[in-house]
Write a protein that holds these residues in place. Structure first.
Motif, PDB file in Angstrom:
ATOM      1  N   LYS A   1     -71.086  16.409 -44.835  1.00 50.18           N
ATOM      2  CA  LYS A   1     -72.068  17.814 -45.752  1.00 50.18           C
ATOM      3  C   LYS A   1     -71.185  17.330 -47.001  1.00 50.18           C
ATOM      4  CE  LYS A   1     -72.657  22.280 -46.698  1.00 50.18           C
ATOM      5  NZ  LYS A   1     -72.016  23.943 -46.500  1.00 50.18           N
ATOM      6  N   VAL A   2     -72.234  16.886 -48.025  1.00 44.44           N
ATOM      7  CA  VAL A   2     -72.190  16.340 -49.388  1.00 44.44           C
ATOM      8  C   VAL A   2     -72.946  17.596 -50.427  1.00 44.44           C
ATOM      9  CG1 VAL A   2     -71.962  15.034 -51.425  1.00 44.44           C
ATOM     10  CG2 VAL A   2     -71.370  14.398 -49.232  1.00 44.44           C
TER      11      VAL A   2
ATOM     12  N   ARG B   1     -77.377  21.431 -55.055  1.00 43.79           N
ATOM     13  CA  ARG B   1     -78.175  19.787 -54.232  1.00 43.79           C
ATOM     14  C   ARG B   1     -76.730  19.953 -53.107  1.00 43.79           C
ATOM     15  NH1 ARG B   1     -83.210  17.891 -53.284  1.00 43.79           N
ATOM     16  NH2 ARG B   1     -83.495  17.360 -54.827  1.00 43.79           N
ATOM     17  N   VAL B   2     -78.033  19.407 -51.255  1.00 42.11           N
ATOM     18  CA  VAL B   2     -77.212  19.586 -50.363  1.00 42.11           C
ATOM     19  C   VAL B   2     -77.173  18.518 -49.627  1.00 42.11           C
ATOM     20  CG1 VAL B   2     -76.261  20.636 -47.713  1.00 42.11           C
ATOM     21  CG2 VAL B   2     -76.440  21.679 -49.863  1.00 42.11           C
TER      22      VAL B   2
ATOM     23  N   ASN C   1     -67.570  18.533 -47.404  1.00 37.45           N
ATOM     24  CA  ASN C   1     -67.345  19.299 -46.455  1.00 37.45           C
ATOM     25  C   ASN C   1     -66.945  20.355 -46.447  1.00 37.45           C
ATOM     26  OD1 ASN C   1     -68.657  18.028 -44.172  1.00 37.45           O
ATOM     27  ND2 ASN C   1     -66.781  16.862 -44.000  1.00 37.45           N
ATOM     28  N   GLY C   2     -66.848  21.092 -48.000  1.00 35.72           N
ATOM     29  CA  GLY C   2     -66.695  22.313 -48.589  1.00 35.72           C
ATOM     30  C   GLY C   2     -65.457  21.687 -49.132  1.00 35.72           C
TER      31      GLY C   2
END
Length: 75
Positions: A49-50, A60-61, A31-32
């Motif tokens: 979210k990684v 890569r998300v 997450n940022g």
């Protein structure tokens, strides 16, 4: 260049997940927020979210979920 990474998450609110990348040494952001450098094990939740970032490679998300599919992140 692309690098590969893998992770798995199971049902439940928050789980320890082992993150590995090839090549190793990618920064892992959740997450940022920077969390660790792969390989590493951290707690994540579904819908987190990684991001995997390594200089010279395409970012890569991945969005973690209970039905997480390893093939989606390896390709």
């Amino acid at each position: 260049m692309l690098f590969t990474s893998c992770a798995s998450i199971f049902t439940g609110s928050k789980r320890n997940v082992l993150f590995e990348t090839n090549p190793s040494g990618a920064k892992v952001f959740v997450n940022g927020m920077e969390q660790c450098i792969a390989p590493c094990q951290i707690k994540v939740r579904k819908d987190d979210k990684v991001d995997f970032r390594l200089e010279g490679y395409k970012e890569r998300v991945v969005i973690m979920d209970a039905k997480f599919n390893l093939v989606a992140i390896l390709n």
